[in-house]
Motif scaffolding. Structure first.
Motif, short mmCIF file in Angstrom:
data_model
loop_
_atom_site.label_atom_id
_atom_site.label_comp_id
_atom_site.label_asym_id
_atom_site.label_seq_id
_atom_site.Cartn_x
_atom_site.Cartn_y
_atom_site.Cartn_z
N GLY A 57 0.86 -1.35 0.20
CA GLY A 57 0.25 0.01 -0.01
C GLY A 57 0.83 1.24 0.06
N ALA A 80 -9.03 8.19 1.50
CA ALA A 80 -8.63 6.82 1.95
C ALA A 80 -8.77 5.97 0.67
N LYS A 81 -7.90 5.13 0.08
CA LYS A 81 -8.06 4.24 -0.98
C LYS A 81 -7.88 2.75 -0.59
N ILE A 82 -8.53 1.93 -1.42
CA ILE A 82 -8.55 0.58 -0.91
C ILE A 82 -7.89 -0.35 -1.79
N THR A 89 -7.00 -6.72 2.83
CA THR A 89 -7.86 -5.55 2.37
C THR A 89 -6.46 -4.54 2.80
N THR A 91 -5.80 -0.74 3.24
CA THR A 91 -6.38 0.94 3.20
C THR A 91 -5.20 1.85 3.25
N TYR A 92 -4.88 2.66 2.24
CA TYR A 92 -3.91 3.68 2.39
C TYR A 92 -4.51 5.07 2.01
N ALA A 93 -3.81 5.91 3.02
CA ALA A 93 -4.38 7.30 2.98
C ALA A 93 -3.19 8.19 2.95
N SER A 126 -0.54 3.11 5.96
CA SER A 126 -1.11 1.95 5.28
C SER A 126 -1.45 0.90 6.15
N GLU A 135 -7.03 -6.09 11.91
CA GLU A 135 -5.87 -5.28 11.51
C GLU A 135 -4.60 -6.09 11.96
#
Length: 215
Positions: A57, A80-82, A89, A91-93, A126, A135
């Protein structure tokens, strides 16, 4: 006599039972320890997979920002993007889209030292989650980009740069070319001077581009 013998025999039986119970308890402890180690190894393997997924990520986010900057623009989308990495899965921003850039002086020892640069700093977070939604890894990365205005150069060329003006020629400033630099013999003779730093991406030649007699 028979009663005494039965008591002694009974005591012997009790002693044997106690030993068996202790050995059984030791066996249970050993089995529990083995199971615990197996669980720890499995958890470690899963955490490693989660770490690499979260790292992916970061790499995707960094590449995205780099492509935007190469297009002479700055990131404006910090939502945020997946991303799917295997069965994880991610998720990063990105943060820093609304920042006010700072003007700094490039430190000594770095390329283009002494020039003014416009600095942007971005942070990426990420997070990788396993199929159950828990998580496993959270990674962060900070990177910096600098934009150096070209008006600080006496000459800045995208392609080959060739100097053919004879002496006395004095260039008081920096010169840069993204390709080759050609200095003809007259420009290299006494009386011709380049006072600033010269940076060349490819090769520096002494001579004209159409005649490299002087190498």
């Amino acid at each position: 006599m028979s009663t005494q013998r039965r008591s002694e025999h009974g005591a012997a039986v009790v002693t044997v039972l106690l030993i068996l119970l202790i050995l059984g308890a030791i066996g249970i402890a050993v089995v529990s320890l083995v199971n615990r180690n197996t669980e720890q190894q499995a958890a470690h393997s899963k955490s490693v997979v989660g770490f690499y997924a979260a790292e992916a990520g970061l790499n995707v986010a960094a590449a995205r920002v780099r492509n935007i900057l190469l297009g002479f623009d700055v990131p404006t989308d910090c939502s945020a993007k997946i991303l799917s990495v295997g069965n994880r899965t991610v998720t990063y921003a990105l943060s820093g889209c609304t920042q006010t850039p700072q003007t700094i002086l490039v430190p000594a020892g770095e390329p283009y030292e002494g020039l003014n640069a416009i600095r942007y700093i971005y942070d990426v977070t990420s997070t990788a989650a396993n199929p159950a939604g828990f998580e496993e890894a959270i990674l962060q990365m900070r990177f910096e980009t600098r934009l150096i205005p070209m008006f600080q150069f006496a000459a800045f060329y995208k392609d080959d740069l060739e100097l053919t003006v004879g002496p006395p020629m004095v260039i008081d400033g920096r010169m840069h070319t993204n390709d080759d630099l050609y200095l003809n013999t007259e420009s290299c003779s006494p009386g011709a001077r380049i006072l600033g730093q010269v940076t060349v991406v490819n090769s520096l030649y002494r001579g004209r581009k159409d005649d490299l007699t002087y190498g």
